[in-house]
Design a protein around this motif. Sequence first.
Motif, mmCIF file in Angstrom:
data_model
loop_
_atom_site.group_PDB
_atom_site.id
_atom_site.type_symbol
_atom_site.label_atom_id
_atom_site.label_comp_id
_atom_site.label_asym_id
_atom_site.label_seq_id
_atom_site.Cartn_x
_atom_site.Cartn_y
_atom_site.Cartn_z
ATOM 1 N N GLY A 114 44.103 38.916 34.563
ATOM 2 C CA GLY A 114 44.535 37.994 35.600
ATOM 3 C C GLY A 114 43.445 37.013 35.959
ATOM 4 N N GLN A 115 43.493 36.552 37.211
ATOM 5 C CA GLN A 115 42.494 35.627 37.719
ATOM 6 C C GLN A 115 42.001 36.120 39.070
ATOM 7 N N GLY A 116 40.704 36.264 39.197
ATOM 8 C CA GLY A 116 40.127 36.746 40.447
ATOM 9 C C GLY A 116 38.714 37.238 40.219
ATOM 10 N N ASN A 134 39.062 35.578 34.224
ATOM 11 C CA ASN A 134 39.998 34.501 33.898
ATOM 12 C C ASN A 134 40.617 34.843 32.556
ATOM 13 N N GLY A 135 41.497 35.820 32.591
ATOM 14 C CA GLY A 135 42.093 36.331 31.356
ATOM 15 C C GLY A 135 42.016 37.840 31.316
ATOM 16 N N GLU A 136 41.065 38.384 30.546
ATOM 17 C CA GLU A 136 40.965 39.834 30.392
ATOM 18 C C GLU A 136 39.512 40.252 30.186
ATOM 19 N N PRO A 153 33.657 31.552 35.220
ATOM 20 C CA PRO A 153 34.150 32.878 34.832
ATOM 21 C C PRO A 153 33.068 33.685 34.130
ATOM 22 N N GLY A 154 33.202 35.008 34.194
ATOM 23 C CA GLY A 154 32.280 35.870 33.476
ATOM 24 C C GLY A 154 31.495 36.808 34.362
ATOM 25 N N ASP A 180 44.351 37.686 41.947
ATOM 26 C CA ASP A 180 45.518 38.242 41.271
ATOM 27 C C ASP A 180 45.066 38.995 40.024
ATOM 28 N N LEU A 181 44.755 40.269 40.192
ATOM 29 C CA LEU A 181 44.254 41.092 39.092
ATOM 30 C C LEU A 181 45.109 42.334 38.915
ATOM 31 N N GLN A 182 45.279 42.740 37.664
ATOM 32 C CA GLN A 182 45.970 43.987 37.337
ATOM 33 C C GLN A 182 45.015 44.883 36.550
#
Length: 225
Positions: A79-81, A33-35, A18-19, A49-51
């Motif tokens: 989300g995650q993506g 992976n989060g925000e 992530p990152g 799956d992202l918002q």
Amino acid sequence: MKSDLFSSENMAQQATAPGMTLQNAKSIKYAVNGEMHARQGAMIAFRGDLQFERKGQGIGGLLKRAVTGEGLPLMAVRGQGEAWFAHEAANCFIVDMEHGDVLTINGRNVLCFDSTISYEIKTVKGAGMTGGGLFNSVFTGYGKLGLMCEGHPIVIPVTPQQPVCVDTDAVVGWSANLTTSLHRSQSFGSMIRGGSGEAVQLRLDGEGFVIVRPSEAKPEKASAN
């Protein structure tokens, strides 16, 4: 189908951690992976799956943006993506911030950053409205900060013996421990006669660095956001 278009340097690979990473010189890839936070309108592609949600600046930030036409319109990505960010093919750079680091950046040069980094829109001390009414974003905390710059940036060291004066339309940012003030490079008589067009600059004193871009700022496009 065969083409140089499909070379490995152009092909997006699955993230292994992530990152934030550079996709290429003109875009940043973020494995969420989060925000995380990004400039509104800067997302050019995503998968997973992202918002995306508009992030407010608070009353003070909105007022400053209304007065100056500047600011930092942000969105939260959750989300995650994976998401890719860019802005008008500007060059992109990643700054690794550690605890205790403080960096002041012009809002127009911010692309995205980790949620572990905090920011506050502040008035540039000593600049005043005659210096463009500068309101920069001051970043603190730890994590990665994605910046963008039209052209290749120039990083100029600042020392107590060698202060640096910069065009307020070309400055990207500077180490926040520097002292800022206005510097007039023309006499009043010279300005009356037309002058050089570079009458007032931002002066930086102390120990640190300043980042400038090799062009003056273009007017920001109107946004519905």
